[in-house]
Design an enzyme around this catalytic site. Structure first.
Site, PDB file in Angstrom:
ATOM      1  N   ARG A   1      78.707 -36.551 -53.981  1.00  0.00           N
ATOM      2  CA  ARG A   1      77.450 -37.237 -54.339  1.00  0.00           C
ATOM      3  C   ARG A   1      77.493 -37.618 -55.820  1.00  0.00           C
ATOM      4  O   ARG A   1      77.918 -36.809 -56.657  1.00  0.00           O
ATOM      5  CB  ARG A   1      76.275 -36.287 -54.087  1.00  0.00           C
TER       6      ARG A   1
ATOM      7  N   THR B   1      63.572  -9.922 -30.339  1.00  0.00           N
ATOM      8  CA  THR B   1      64.722 -10.806 -30.216  1.00  0.00           C
ATOM      9  C   THR B   1      65.329 -10.680 -28.819  1.00  0.00           C
ATOM     10  O   THR B   1      65.458  -9.571 -28.294  1.00  0.00           O
ATOM     11  CB  THR B   1      65.772 -10.444 -31.271  1.00  0.00           C
TER      12      THR B   1
ATOM     13  N   GLY C   1      68.757 -31.907 -53.792  1.00  0.00           N
ATOM     14  CA  GLY C   1      67.622 -32.782 -54.049  1.00  0.00           C
ATOM     15  C   GLY C   1      66.741 -32.905 -52.817  1.00  0.00           C
ATOM     16  O   GLY C   1      66.544 -31.947 -52.070  1.00  0.00           O
TER      17      GLY C   1
ATOM     18  N   GLU D   1      72.254  -1.454 -37.664  1.00  0.00           N
ATOM     19  CA  GLU D   1      71.428  -2.664 -37.610  1.00  0.00           C
ATOM     20  C   GLU D   1      71.330  -3.303 -38.993  1.00  0.00           C
ATOM     21  O   GLU D   1      71.430  -4.528 -39.130  1.00  0.00           O
ATOM     22  CB  GLU D   1      70.029  -2.329 -37.099  1.00  0.00           C
ATOM     23  N   ARG D   2      71.165  -2.494 -40.011  1.00  0.00           N
ATOM     24  CA  ARG D   2      71.028  -3.038 -41.365  1.00  0.00           C
ATOM     25  C   ARG D   2      72.349  -3.609 -41.866  1.00  0.00           C
ATOM     26  O   ARG D   2      72.353  -4.606 -42.613  1.00  0.00           O
ATOM     27  CB  ARG D   2      70.469  -1.958 -42.286  1.00  0.00           C
TER      28      ARG D   2
ATOM     29  N   PRO E   1      52.323  -5.056 -32.417  1.00  0.00           N
ATOM     30  CA  PRO E   1      51.349  -5.754 -33.257  1.00  0.00           C
ATOM     31  C   PRO E   1      50.835  -4.904 -34.424  1.00  0.00           C
ATOM     32  O   PRO E   1      50.509  -5.435 -35.489  1.00  0.00           O
ATOM     33  CB  PRO E   1      50.236  -6.091 -32.267  1.00  0.00           C
TER      34      PRO E   1
END
Length: 382
Positions: free
Chosen positions: A270, A161, A341, A244-245, A131
């Site tokens: 579309r 995680t 949109g 990790e990165r 925290p």
């Protein structure tokens, strides 16, 4: 442009990974998103197929091959199938925890933990963030008092995680007041008295990926669960952060690439004002920029993966990859989402879920600001 860093073994593995993700994950993904967790059986099924723990020694069920290109392929397949939440579950287990469980463990510890880890029956997590300590890893306050044959652990972690599913939590604890030499790594296991899970946190995106609070109240952790040497936890964490990165950078690139593909499909089908949306010059120019950014990022990230395999990837280059890929992803997803949109705001469309999922990539694994600090220090400015 062909990606030359993949070889025949990687392409064969991609077929296996694609089949698993498309057949056993994608059909259930939205259900797991609603449930805010992935069933444990998914990890076990991946373990059966050999999709976990590639770098683990063969005697423990792994391939004994520390080649991050296999990890990269698995991440790409999850992102391409719009299953980012499950992909992050696997990446945390597979990409981030593996170096700790194979590189810092004793033979007895590997015998205890690695077979289940590779089989997917023992799920791993890493407990760093608290925290009051995020990017400032040296600010960790969860304490562990040496009681002779065990450590007594008290404190809390957050944003973890795999926190709900985890059986093994590689936990950074403070064993002395020294900011950098006072951190130690312990493996805290499911079922240890005093180890409790808090909330499965309600996030903006990545809903199927369980992110939890963990609480430790007088948890007795035997000395047999010490990873590496006491007081070297900060060093170990910093050593593994580049991988990790890179995992984050690879995921950002793959998600941006998937977004471009789905956007091209959407604007091609579309119509507006009597013609395809894709026929408008603005659409072509926007997607031309997106395609270019993705191609440039791909070249650098693929090179960084090879450098990681060769143990030459520097913290600064890993930070560059993570910074550029996450910021690029944010720009590209925003442009793609705009072309949908109003539909781009609906979660039934993958672009909307991708945009929500991607927001955290500029934060976790070290914020973009921290990445710039690392890169700036490498420039040796006065």
């Amino acid at each position: 442009m062909e990606r030359g860093h993949y070889e025949d073994d990687h392409r064969a593995f991609a077929e296996l990974a694609r089949g698993f993700v498309r057949k056993e994950v994608a059909p259930h993904y939205l259900e797991w998103e609603d449930a805010s967790i992935v069933p444990r059986e998914v990890f076990a099924r991946a373990g059966e197929l050999g999709l976990i723990g590639f770098a683990a020694p063969r005697e423990y069920g792994g391939l004994g091959v520390a080649d991050f290109r296999f990890n990269q392929i698995l991440i790409e397949e999850f992102m391409d199938a719009d299953c980012a939440g499950v992909g992050l579950n696997f990446a945390l287990h597979n990409d981030i925890c593996t170096p700790y469980l194979t590189g810092l463990t004793t033979a007895a510890q590997r015998e205890r933990w690695v077979p289940g880890f590779v089989a997917g029956t023992s799920i791993a997590a890493i407990g760093m963030t608290e925290p009051g300590a995020g990017s400032d890893v040296a600010g960790i306050r969860t304490g562990a008092v040496d009681m002779g044959d065990h450590f007594l652990v008290n404190g809390a972690k957050t944003f973890i995680t795999n926190g709900i599913n985890a059986d093994l939590v590689i936990t950074a604890v403070r064993t002395s007041p020294d900011r950098h030499r006072g951190l130690t790594l312990l493996v805290i296991e499911r079922g240890m008295p005093g180890f409790e899970r808090g909330r499965n946190l309600d996030k903006l995106g990545l809903h199927s990926q369980d992110t939890a609070e963990l609480n430790f109240t007088d948890v007795r952790v035997p000395k047999e669960n010490l990873l590496g040497e006491p007081g070297r936890g900060f060093e170990y964490l910093m050593r593994n952060l580049p991988q990790e990165r890179m995992q984050i950078a690879v995921a950002c690139l793959a998600r941006a690439r998937a977004a471009l593909r789905t956007t091209v499909e959407y604007v091609s089908g579309r119509t507006a004002f009597g013609q395809s949306i894709g026929a408008f010059q603005n659409t072509k120019f926007v997607l031309a920029d997106v395609a270019t950014e993705i191609s440039v990022a791909e070249a650098f990230i693929d090179k960084c993966v090879l450098e990681l395999n060769a143990a030459r990837l520097t913290p600064a280059d890993a930070a560059k990859a993570k910074l550029w890929a996450s910021e690029m992803e944010f720009r590209c997803l925003d442009r793609c989402q705009q072309l949908f949109g109003g539909n781009g705001y609906m979660r039934e469309y993958p672009i909307a879920r991708a945009a929500a999922d991607a927001r955290v990539t500029r934060v976790y694994g070290g914020t973009s600001e921290i990445m710039r600090e690392i890169i700036g220090r490498d420039l040796k400015l006065t």
